[in-house]
Design an enzyme around this catalytic site. Structure first.
Site, PDB file in Angstrom:
ATOM      1  N   HIS A  37       0.854  -1.185   0.000  1.00  0.00           N
ATOM      2  CA  HIS A  37       0.000   0.000   0.000  1.00  0.00           C
ATOM      3  C   HIS A  37       0.889   1.234   0.000  1.00  0.00           C
ATOM      4  CE1 HIS A  37      -3.849  -1.995   1.823  1.00  0.00           C
ATOM      5  NE2 HIS A  37      -3.356  -2.671   0.802  1.00  0.00           N
ATOM      6  N   GLU A  66       1.129   3.790   1.905  1.00  0.00           N
ATOM      7  CA  GLU A  66       1.724   4.130   3.194  1.00  0.00           C
ATOM      8  C   GLU A  66       2.938   3.260   3.493  1.00  0.00           C
ATOM      9  OE1 GLU A  66      -1.482   3.460   2.456  1.00  0.00           O
ATOM     10  OE2 GLU A  66      -2.811   4.148   4.043  1.00  0.00           O
ATOM     11  N   CYS A  98      -5.968   1.690   6.120  1.00  0.00           N
ATOM     12  CA  CYS A  98      -6.594   0.432   6.520  1.00  0.00           C
ATOM     13  C   CYS A  98      -5.931  -0.077   7.809  1.00  0.00           C
ATOM     14  CB  CYS A  98      -6.437  -0.600   5.413  1.00  0.00           C
ATOM     15  SG  CYS A  98      -4.730  -1.167   5.179  1.00  0.00           S
ATOM     16  N   CYS A 103      -2.102  -0.709   7.515  1.00  0.00           N
ATOM     17  CA  CYS A 103      -1.301   0.511   7.458  1.00  0.00           C
ATOM     18  C   CYS A 103      -1.281   1.235   8.803  1.00  0.00           C
ATOM     19  CB  CYS A 103      -1.793   1.408   6.338  1.00  0.00           C
ATOM     20  SG  CYS A 103      -1.465   0.679   4.711  1.00  0.00           S
TER      21      CYS A 103
END
Length: 146
Positions: A46, A48, A76, A79
């Site tokens: 992701h 992040e 999410c 993360c």
């Protein structure tokens, strides 16, 4: 946040869900990334996480205690966990993620008292642009699939 939006657009051009993130330390961007899960066949890639990895390499440390993370979409659960483990000081995100947002939409993980680190956060920075970027991406994707 504009830099994160630009990164998200790069991701969209690669067929990724357009989410971008930057890590800032002393007003300097030390890490950046966009979603790369599809292209790298890595569910953890992701925006992040990609940005945190780069920031860790920049500082030669997995702890980022004076850093702020800017991301276009509410993080999410995975993360949020990474942000806590990295000891990030502050999180700023653009738009909420109504299906899986772990800051305020579906859960409030940063409000849980059992974590050994607290992160300050705020939302809504360039919210219209962040939301529109995602909406338009999925609208185009649905049109392509029909």
């Amino acid at each position: 946040m504009q830099q994160a939006l630009d990164l998200a657009e790069q991701g969209a051009h690669c067929g990724e869900v357009p989410v971008g993130a930057i890590v800032v330390n002393n007003n300097v961007v030390i890490g950046s990334g966009f979603n790369k899960s599809i292209g790298s066949c890595d569910a953890s890639a992701h925006a992040e996480i990609v940005a945190l990895r780069e920031a860790g390499q920049t500082l030669n440390n997995y702890r980022l205690p004076e850093c702020t993370v800017y991301v276009t979409l509410e993080p999410c659960t995975m993360c949020v966990g990474a942000l806590i483990h990295a000891r990030v000081k502050c999180l700023v995100f653009g738009t909420r993620e109504p299906k899986a947002g772990a800051i305020c939409s579906q859960s409030s993980l940063l409000s849980e008292p059992f974590y050994n680190h607290q992160i300050t956060w705020r939302e809504g920075v360039l919210v219209e642009q962040c939301a529109r970027q995602l909406t338009m991406f999925f609208k185009r994707r649905r049109a392509e699939n029909n």
